[in-house]
Write an enzyme that holds these catalytic residues in place. Structure first.
Site: not given
Ligand code: TPP
Ligand code: MG
Lengths: 337, 324
Positions: A64, A133
């Site tokens: 971000e 959230h």
């Molecule tokens: C700072 C932040 N940006 C965006 C999100 C929204 N978000 C939650 S999980 C996720 C994807 C995470 O992907 P990854 O790190 O690969 O973990 P996975 O869900 O695949 O286990 C996102 C974009 C968040 N929770 N926090």
């Protein structure tokens, strides 16, 4: 001439405004997490990827700070980026770019640099998404000078305010409440789903909307608390209490005149906010009333807001923290005694 | 129980938990799905398919070692021996939950076993570095392990924490779970290089990529990294290829996946593969396997029953715990 009613969800109204501005101006681009094929986690960019392709609707890494900061440089060089921060709660990792640069570069450059950026983001609780959230936080961004702050309460306003935001030459933060979007997979207030004209239109910033006239007491509010206040207005009408509801629509600029006007008219003001109680919107409005309308008030201003605790997960705990129609109605009745 | 069998049992426990949690989460959410409805509301990120990551690493840890986890935390929490009953009660938002209902599924805290997690992507890295500093400062040979998804490796905190840990020679192990996606965004769209483990080179620390979602291979790599950290030789980065059996969250339509992609993953289910190799090596008999399945099912049902019986918090309890 027949006017056909075209009810849109707020999510559709937002994506329609963006699509129309993208068609109108090739410099409008959208980027953020899952804004492409997915269409935005909350549907604010639905259909845009299919219509405008991956060069103008860009899925970003979870970076971000980089992609919001990139909007600063891109806008300074002539693009008009619309950037999505998935939930406002994730602001933390990008706050320096937002607070120290996006908000201040125009001023620090003596007005020579303009940053026409729309930073849109989802706000609000009520569905057990807990402390990271569920916040609204618009007051935090209204606090720093240099950001315009938009918080629509219904689909009609959402479209007009988004169009204004995209055409504005300043950074605009646009906060859409998850509980107003008409998502289908979470509770959404039908009140927000209203007629939306097909053609593009703008709604000026800094003009509150009088949602319903009244003579006994005013509720000043914003976002998802507007439908709640409206429902309380209907309910209390049957009890013989005439409530006026003022939807601020934008916090920066703020329609001070409308705030003072309604206080002069009804002499009682309740401020209802889904942000934290202290140092926020409700305090600011109360201060304006204290400065400019105190002589017209018949009873002390009252506030309903999140009682200065992080939003808890468990349903009974969360429902206790977010102002409810019952709590609003009870407070109005108490103020009328 | 032999170590491999114990790892197998732990993987089965996690799988059973996640499968049951998927069912419990669905209660009250049909015919119309609503995230706010049912005994377990809110978001639900399940880790079925990813058990080898948690078990292969945490299997080497002691109670005093720290684990920080991301928004998809159950497999890490269970492997770290977070109290299953209280964790489940927390997910149900009940008074006997780890946080009496204030945290929920993405915010599990069990200081007794030094476990915590966060719903903010990239938030697991910095606290692990700090915990490691505390251990080094006090002359203890404990370690901290930060887990996160491959999506989190593009967050500033990842790079800042690797550099900080390397300069401090902190006893921390960074573990990236590569399940190929961050919600709908594929790793090759979001990440400039194929392996995040190569990024370790930028900070002068070892980086290892482990293919195959194979708990023994993971265990071997983790053992080395953990021994290195305990010996005061500083941090390591592991990236582990794995697969996500459910959607990003429950309710995810997964329209972004290629046709058949999920079937390929499911066909490579790490649990039956590991079981068959244990059978082949005569480390496990069919009878023992039945007993394990029964035991883990009972543990999970006990935790769910405990959660259901625990009272809802009183609304005004929302006002407590803001300050110590
Ligand atoms: C700072 C932040 N940006 C965006 C999100 C929204 N978000 C939650 S999980 C996720 C994807 C995470 O992907 P990854 O790190 O690969 O973990 P996975 O869900 O695949 O286990 C996102 C974009 C968040 N929770 N926090
Ligand atoms: Mg991932």
């Amino acid at each position: 001439m027949t006017t056909t009613i075209r009810k849109l969800t707020m999510a559709r109204a937002i994506s329609e405004a963006i699509a129309q501005e993208m068609a109108r101006d090739p410099n409008v681009l959208v980027w953020g997490e899952d804004v492409g094929v997915y269409g935005g986690i909350f549907g604010a960019t639905q259909g845009l990827y299919q219509k405008f392709g991956q060069d103008r609707v860009i899925d970003t890494p979870i970076s971000e700070s980089a992609f919001i900061g990139a909007a600063i440089g891109a806008s300074a060089e002539g693009l008009r980026p619309i950037v999505e921060l998935m939930f406002v709660d994730f602001f933390g990792v990008a706050m320096d770019q937002i607070y120290n640069h996006l908000a201040k570069n125009h001023y620090m450059s003596g007005g020579s640099v303009t940053l026409p950026v729309v930073l849109m983001t989802a706000i609000g609780g009520g569905y057990s998404d807990a402390a990271q959230h569920s916040q609204t936080l618009y007051s935090l961004f209204a606090h720093v000078p240099g950001l315009k702050i938009v918080v629509p309460s219904n689909a009609y306003d959402a479209k007009g305010l988004m169009t204004t935001a995209i055409r504005d030459n300043n950074p605009v933060m646009y906060f859409f409440h998850k509980g107003l979007l008409g998502l289908g997979w979470m509770p959404s207030d039908d009140w927000a789903e209203v007629h939306v004209p097909e053609e593009a239109y703008t709604i000026p910033f800094g003009q509150a909307a009088n949602i319903g006239e009244g003579t006994d007491i005013s509720i000043i509010t914003i976002g998802a608390m507007v439908p709640k206040a409206s429902k309380v207005r209907e309910q209390l009408r049957q009890e013989g209490i005439s409530v006026e509801v003022l939807d601020l629509r934008t916090l920066v600029p703020l329609d001070k005149q409308a705030i003072i006007q309604t206080a002069k008219k009804t002499h009682r003001v309740l401020i209802v906010d889904e942000d934290y109680r202290s140092f926020g919107m409700s305090g600011e409005v109360a201060a304006i009333l204290a400065e400019d309308a105190l002589d017209y008030l018949e009873c002390p201003v009252r506030r309903l807001a999140i009682p200065d605790v992080p939003i808890p997960y468990s349903r009974p705990l969360e429902q206790f923290t977010i102002p409810s129609t019952t709590r609003i109605a009870d407070t109005v009745r108490a103020m009328m005694d | 129980m032999d170590a491999p069998v114990e790892m197998y049992r732990m993987m089965c426990l996690i799988r059973q938990y996640e499968n049951r949690m998927a069912e419990v989460y669905a209660e009250g959410k049909s015919p119309l799905f609503s995230i706010a409805a049912g005994p377990v509301p809110g978001e639900m990120h399940l880790a079925a398919g990813q058990e080898p990551v948690a078990v292969g690493v945490i299997h080497h840890l002691r109670e005093e070692d720290v684990v920080t986890a991301p928004h998809r935390p159950h497999h890490f929490a269970i492997a770290k021996h977070v109290d299953l009953r209280r964790m489940t009660a927390e997910i149900f938002g009940r008074t006997d939950g780890l946080s009496h209902g204030k945290g929920g599924h993405m915010h599990l805290f069990d200081p007794r076993v030094h476990f915590s997690c966060s719903g903010i992507v990239g938030a697991s890295f910095p606290p692990a570095v700090g915990a490691a500093l505390a251990f080094r400062h006090r002359g203890q040979d404990h370690v901290a392990v930060a887990f996160a998804g491959e999506g989190a490796a593009n967050q500033g905190t990842f790079h800042e924490s690797l550099n900080l840990a390397a300069t401090w020679k902190a006893p921390v192990i960074f573990v990236i779970e590569d399940n190929h996606y961050a919600i709908s965004v594929a790793k090759d769209t979001s990440t400039a290089i194929a392996k995040n483990s190569d990024r370790a080179g930028a900070y002068g620390i070892p980086g290892v990529f482990i293919r195959g979602n194979d708990v023994l291979a993971i265990s071997e790599a983790a053992s080395e990294a953990i021994a290195r950290a305990r010996a005061g030789k500083g941090p390591s980065l592991l990236e582990i290829e794995t697969t996500r059996f459910f959607g990003h969250f429950q309710g995810d339509a997964e329209a972004y996946l290629h046709p058949g992609e999920k079937d390929t993953w499911r066909a490579l289910d790490p649990i039956p593969r590991f079981r068959d190799s244990l059978f082949a090596q005569r480390l496990l008999t069919a009878d023992q396997d039945v007993a394990i399945q029964q035991e883990v099912a009972e543990l999970v049902e006990d935790a769910i029953a405990f959660a259901r019986e625990s009272p809802e918090p009183q609304p005004a309890d929302a006002l407590t715990d803001v300050f110590a």
